[in-house]
Design a protein around this motif. Structure first.
Motif, PDB file in Angstrom:
ATOM      1  N   VAL A   1       0.823  -1.211   0.000  1.00  0.00           N
ATOM      2  CA  VAL A   1       0.000   0.000   0.000  1.00  0.00           C
ATOM      3  C   VAL A   1       0.857   1.262   0.000  1.00  0.00           C
ATOM      4  O   VAL A   1       0.387   2.345   0.352  1.00  0.00           O
ATOM      5  CB  VAL A   1      -0.961   0.015   1.205  1.00  0.00           C
ATOM      6  CG1 VAL A   1      -1.980  -1.108   1.081  1.00  0.00           C
ATOM      7  CG2 VAL A   1      -0.208  -0.098   2.525  1.00  0.00           C
TER       8      VAL A   1
ATOM      9  N   HIS B   1      -1.926   0.943  -4.068  1.00  0.00           N
ATOM     10  CA  HIS B   1      -1.863   2.174  -3.274  1.00  0.00           C
ATOM     11  C   HIS B   1      -3.261   2.751  -3.091  1.00  0.00           C
ATOM     12  O   HIS B   1      -3.833   3.304  -4.033  1.00  0.00           O
ATOM     13  CB  HIS B   1      -0.964   3.213  -3.954  1.00  0.00           C
ATOM     14  CG  HIS B   1      -0.963   4.539  -3.254  1.00  0.00           C
ATOM     15  ND1 HIS B   1      -0.819   5.738  -3.928  1.00  0.00           N
ATOM     16  CD2 HIS B   1      -1.096   4.869  -1.939  1.00  0.00           C
ATOM     17  CE1 HIS B   1      -0.868   6.736  -3.062  1.00  0.00           C
ATOM     18  NE2 HIS B   1      -1.036   6.234  -1.843  1.00  0.00           N
ATOM     19  N   PRO B   2      -3.839   2.637  -1.904  1.00  0.00           N
ATOM     20  CA  PRO B   2      -5.122   3.289  -1.649  1.00  0.00           C
ATOM     21  C   PRO B   2      -4.923   4.786  -1.444  1.00  0.00           C
ATOM     22  O   PRO B   2      -4.091   5.205  -0.640  1.00  0.00           O
ATOM     23  CB  PRO B   2      -5.615   2.611  -0.358  1.00  0.00           C
ATOM     24  CG  PRO B   2      -4.364   2.145   0.326  1.00  0.00           C
ATOM     25  CD  PRO B   2      -3.366   1.848  -0.753  1.00  0.00           C
TER      26      PRO B   2
ATOM     27  N   PHE C   1     -11.516   3.826   3.365  1.00  0.00           N
ATOM     28  CA  PHE C   1     -11.332   3.653   1.916  1.00  0.00           C
ATOM     29  C   PHE C   1     -12.639   3.702   1.126  1.00  0.00           C
ATOM     30  O   PHE C   1     -12.615   3.540  -0.100  1.00  0.00           O
ATOM     31  CB  PHE C   1     -10.638   2.314   1.653  1.00  0.00           C
ATOM     32  CG  PHE C   1      -9.423   2.098   2.511  1.00  0.00           C
ATOM     33  CD1 PHE C   1      -8.258   2.791   2.276  1.00  0.00           C
ATOM     34  CD2 PHE C   1      -9.472   1.224   3.593  1.00  0.00           C
ATOM     35  CE1 PHE C   1      -7.139   2.619   3.086  1.00  0.00           C
ATOM     36  CE2 PHE C   1      -8.361   1.039   4.405  1.00  0.00           C
ATOM     37  CZ  PHE C   1      -7.190   1.737   4.159  1.00  0.00           C
TER      38      PHE C   1
ATOM     39  N   TRP D   1      -8.200   3.419  -5.509  1.00  0.00           N
ATOM     40  CA  TRP D   1      -7.169   2.496  -5.029  1.00  0.00           C
ATOM     41  C   TRP D   1      -6.384   2.051  -6.254  1.00  0.00           C
ATOM     42  O   TRP D   1      -6.862   1.254  -7.053  1.00  0.00           O
ATOM     43  CB  TRP D   1      -7.818   1.309  -4.337  1.00  0.00           C
ATOM     44  CG  TRP D   1      -6.901   0.421  -3.537  1.00  0.00           C
ATOM     45  CD1 TRP D   1      -5.708  -0.108  -3.945  1.00  0.00           C
ATOM     46  CD2 TRP D   1      -7.118  -0.058  -2.203  1.00  0.00           C
ATOM     47  NE1 TRP D   1      -5.174  -0.886  -2.952  1.00  0.00           N
ATOM     48  CE2 TRP D   1      -6.013  -0.882  -1.873  1.00  0.00           C
ATOM     49  CE3 TRP D   1      -8.139   0.105  -1.281  1.00  0.00           C
ATOM     50  CZ2 TRP D   1      -5.911  -1.535  -0.634  1.00  0.00           C
ATOM     51  CZ3 TRP D   1      -8.038  -0.532  -0.051  1.00  0.00           C
ATOM     52  CH2 TRP D   1      -6.939  -1.331   0.270  1.00  0.00           C
TER      53      TRP D   1
ATOM     54  N   ILE E   1      -9.658  -4.829  -2.531  1.00  0.00           N
ATOM     55  CA  ILE E   1     -10.142  -3.461  -2.715  1.00  0.00           C
ATOM     56  C   ILE E   1     -11.649  -3.410  -2.545  1.00  0.00           C
ATOM     57  O   ILE E   1     -12.206  -2.515  -1.888  1.00  0.00           O
ATOM     58  CB  ILE E   1      -9.719  -2.921  -4.091  1.00  0.00           C
ATOM     59  CG1 ILE E   1      -8.185  -2.844  -4.186  1.00  0.00           C
ATOM     60  CG2 ILE E   1     -10.339  -1.546  -4.348  1.00  0.00           C
ATOM     61  CD1 ILE E   1      -7.666  -2.543  -5.578  1.00  0.00           C
TER      62      ILE E   1
ATOM     63  N   GLY F   1     -13.092   0.304  -1.698  1.00  0.00           N
ATOM     64  CA  GLY F   1     -12.378   1.214  -2.587  1.00  0.00           C
ATOM     65  C   GLY F   1     -12.769   1.044  -4.041  1.00  0.00           C
ATOM     66  O   GLY F   1     -13.455   0.088  -4.416  1.00  0.00           O
TER      67      GLY F   1
END
Length: 364
Positions: A94, A119-120, A137, A142, A162, A167
């Motif tokens: 992340v 990568h959120p 999130f 994301w 996700i 996300g």
């Protein structure tokens, strides 16, 4: 998203129980996923566990997915160690930069078929497990950056993660990702820090006059300096490029202001920068990722007492008006403040009339 057979996530090990790692763990626990927690800091694991984020990870237990939530410069080595110990079927991270961890993973000989970089785009000024939130999130982008070697099963596993966290997945090239976050996150953090640094030397009079404007500009500068040093180091060149462009704009504005002769012509460069700033602000996506909208602002005076904001929100709800956003501003030295309620322009009159009928002071 429909996971392919055999990929459904039943267990996840989260390595790194800071804000992001613990928030992921909390979100997964709400969806019934078994979560194992690991961190070099035993106290962080203990706190995350007490918050209900999961259980301490027995190192001999294999999970469906490992989430590496450590600073960018440590991702690749952590990935290698986890893969050597067969900690999980699939792996993701992340970290807020992607080129550096991927390059290091290649150098270390990591198995890229089971790894998908991620990568959120979510966070808070506060850090550590105590700041974690299961809803961090929800609706947030994301990024995921699968390499050509990544298997379809690995990609589906990360997509499932996700989805479980709420996300919105966005596939992006690692280099494009790093250039993007330099513009929307990393360079803004440095510029906010530069403005906030001026306050360290400001007079008490200046600080006493400060209002919501300076708070808005400097809010993100409160982030952990050690954490942000690692992030900026991992994305140094793209961030430097953006900062150089910002510096050029500021230098031009300073020259125009120095040359100001009183007739207004010398500050045309400043006006042009301000106008570009408005255009840039208007390009930021609005609610739910849609086009940016212009809202009406209804200001309501509220007392600085427990439950006051909750009463106001309830009263607003009784009017039938949807509140798009809320901001608070305290009155220095007084036990009251102002709540700014952002609503659709055609709903402002209804809200104002409804709140006044319920005894709230809404200035004209």
């Amino acid at each position: 998203m429909t996971p392919i057979e055999g990929v459904t996530i039943g267990s996840v090990v989260v390595v790194g129980t800071g804000l992001i790692g613990t928030s992921i763990a909390l979100a997964l626990r709400q969806r019934g996923v078994r979560v194992y927690l690991a961190d070099r800091d035993a106290a962080a694991v203990r706190l995350a566990r007490e918050l209900g984020a999961g259980e301490e990870w027995p190192s001999d237990r294999t999970a469906d997915l490992a989430v590496i939530a450590v600073p960018p410069q440590f991702v690749a080595q952590q990935l290698l160690d986890l893969q050597k110990n067969e900690a999980a079927r699939f792996y993701t991270d992340v970290a807020s930069v992607k080129v550096l961890p991927l390059a290091q993973a290649v150098q270390l000989g990591c198995d890229l078929s089971t790894y998908v970089a991620g990568h959120p785009l979510a966070g808070r000024e506060r850090s550590g497990p105590a700041a974690a939130r299961a809803d961090l999130f929800l609706g947030r982008p994301w990024a995921l950056c699968p390499t050509g070697e990544a298997s379809g099963e690995a990609v589906e596993a990360v997509l499932e993660l996700i989805g479980l966290c709420g996300g919105n997945p966005v596939r992006v090239d690692p280099g494009e990702h790093d250039s993007a976050v330099a513009v929307i996150s990393h360079a803004p953090h440095v510029t906010a820090a530069a403005v906030a640094a001026r306050l360290a030397e400001a007079s008490d009079t200046a600080l006493g006059l400060s209002g919501q404007g300076v708070r808005d500009v400097t809010r993100i500068a409160a982030g952990d300096p050690a954490l942000w040093t690692g992030i900026l180091s991992g994305n140094a060149a793209p961030v430097a490029e953006v900062l150089e462009a910002v510096v050029a704009d500021l230098a031009a504005a300073a020259r125009a202001l120095r040359a100001f002769a009183g007739d207004g012509t010398a500050v045309s460069g400043v006006t042009e920068l301000l106008e570009r700033g408005v255009r840039g602000t208007n390009r930021i996506p609005g609610k739910h990722g849609g086009p940016a909208r212009t809202y009406a602002v209804v200001q309501v005076v509220i007392g600085d007492r427990p439950g006051e904001l909750a009463r106001l929100v309830q009263a607003a709800g009784e009017t039938g008006v949807n509140i798009e956003d809320i901001r608070l501003e305290h009155a220095p030295g007084l036990p009251l403040g102002a709540a700014e309620l952002y609503v659709q322009p055609d709903a402002a009159t209804v809200l104002v009339d409804g709140l006044r009928e319920r005894g709230w002071h809404v200035p004209s």
